[in-house]
Design a protein around this motif. Sequence first.
Motif, mmCIF file in Angstrom:
data_model
loop_
_atom_site.group_PDB
_atom_site.id
_atom_site.type_symbol
_atom_site.label_atom_id
_atom_site.label_comp_id
_atom_site.label_asym_id
_atom_site.label_seq_id
_atom_site.Cartn_x
_atom_site.Cartn_y
_atom_site.Cartn_z
ATOM 1 N N TRP A 196 0.594 -1.237 -0.188
ATOM 2 C CA TRP A 196 -0.327 0.035 0.137
ATOM 3 C C TRP A 196 1.084 1.511 0.029
ATOM 4 N N SER A 197 1.709 1.598 1.159
ATOM 5 C CA SER A 197 2.902 2.440 0.729
ATOM 6 C C SER A 197 3.385 2.916 -0.197
ATOM 7 N N GLU A 198 3.643 1.234 -1.132
ATOM 8 C CA GLU A 198 3.938 2.341 -2.921
ATOM 9 C C GLU A 198 2.857 2.765 -3.477
ATOM 10 N N PHE A 199 1.801 3.365 -3.124
ATOM 11 C CA PHE A 199 0.999 4.170 -3.916
ATOM 12 C C PHE A 199 0.081 5.025 -3.472
ATOM 13 N N THR A 200 0.488 5.191 -2.055
ATOM 14 C CA THR A 200 -0.029 6.440 -1.035
ATOM 15 C C THR A 200 -0.049 7.358 -2.048
ATOM 16 N N ASP A 201 -0.625 8.607 -1.452
ATOM 17 C CA ASP A 201 -0.336 9.749 -1.683
ATOM 18 C C ASP A 201 1.261 10.408 -1.329
ATOM 19 N N ARG A 202 2.593 10.525 -2.361
ATOM 20 C CA ARG A 202 3.445 11.088 -1.809
ATOM 21 C C ARG A 202 3.754 12.336 -0.366
ATOM 22 N N VAL A 203 2.482 13.420 -0.299
ATOM 23 C CA VAL A 203 2.816 14.356 0.496
ATOM 24 C C VAL A 203 2.211 13.725 2.585
ATOM 25 N N SER A 204 1.079 12.713 1.485
ATOM 26 C CA SER A 204 -0.067 12.870 3.459
ATOM 27 C C SER A 204 0.203 11.794 3.317
ATOM 28 N N GLY A 205 0.648 11.208 2.340
ATOM 29 C CA GLY A 205 1.327 9.437 2.989
ATOM 30 C C GLY A 205 -0.394 8.783 3.263
ATOM 31 N N SER A 206 -1.569 8.956 2.706
ATOM 32 C CA SER A 206 -2.727 8.275 3.053
ATOM 33 C C SER A 206 -2.897 7.918 1.386
ATOM 34 N N PHE A 207 -4.876 7.663 1.410
ATOM 35 C CA PHE A 207 -5.517 7.363 0.142
ATOM 36 C C PHE A 207 -6.570 8.828 0.091
ATOM 37 N N SER A 208 -6.588 9.886 0.816
ATOM 38 C CA SER A 208 -7.110 10.755 1.287
ATOM 39 C C SER A 208 -7.142 11.929 -0.222
ATOM 40 N N GLY A 209 -8.384 12.039 0.249
ATOM 41 C CA GLY A 209 -8.349 13.562 -0.593
ATOM 42 C C GLY A 209 -7.825 13.772 -1.863
ATOM 43 N N GLY A 210 -9.130 12.587 -3.218
ATOM 44 C CA GLY A 210 -9.192 12.620 -4.272
ATOM 45 C C GLY A 210 -9.958 12.750 -4.761
#
Length: 250
Positions: A126-140
């Motif tokens: 999962w960590s390879e695909f999370t947002d590079r700034v927030s480190g999450s899958f939020s905000g899309g």
Amino acid sequence: MASSSFRPISRRSMLRGTLIAGAGVAVGPLLLSGTAQAYSWSRTLTQGATGSDVTELQIRVAGWAADSPSHSRVSIDGDFGPGTAAAVRRFQAAYGLSVDAVVGPNTQAKLNALEQSDGSTLHFNWSEFTDRVSGSFSGGKLSASQVKENVRRCMYKLEALRKKLGDKPITVNSGFRSIAHNADIGGASDSMHLYGTAADLNVPGVSNKTVYQKAETCGFSGLERYTADHQHVDSRADLGRAWWWESGTV
């Protein structure tokens, strides 16, 4: 399987993630929010079967959509039809199983061997695909759970790509991007990265052209030209958008 004729698009449109079809198209089956963890197959699946287990099977064999470059994809619709059967046969052949399109204990065991206990896949985290700034899958463009499910589906296609490249490790440079981060780097307002359906890849020791050619068989409906410094792949057709392979069929 569904197909669409190739329509070229400019490099600028690709780099900025511009979509060919109009905005507002329903996301469709990619809206499933859960992730299958230690999936339990309750029956043998054969052509003609329907149900949520067939949907899960289709997600896991989606990267085996074609034998040769083709605008083909496995429909994620819970209906075990000819397209799903063909993808299962390709999967079975690649992993040394009986090639019969019957998804019994041996094929199910191999499908589960590609899954990690947290719902990610064997060679991708999962960590390879999370947002590079927030480190999450939020905000899309979608909820975090929807984005994560889209990422999971992308992972299974990448597992197939990795296998077709001779089990060469794949580096994911960029996966999901939040709207804020995407804007900061000059991405388009409707980039495929905002949905979790895209990945920018490098495969050490393998040319982008080779990666592109193999990706043409994996159900990826968006491919950036292979002369870039990375290889972009996405599943825009799963969102109702038109196919776009920038270098055409190679």
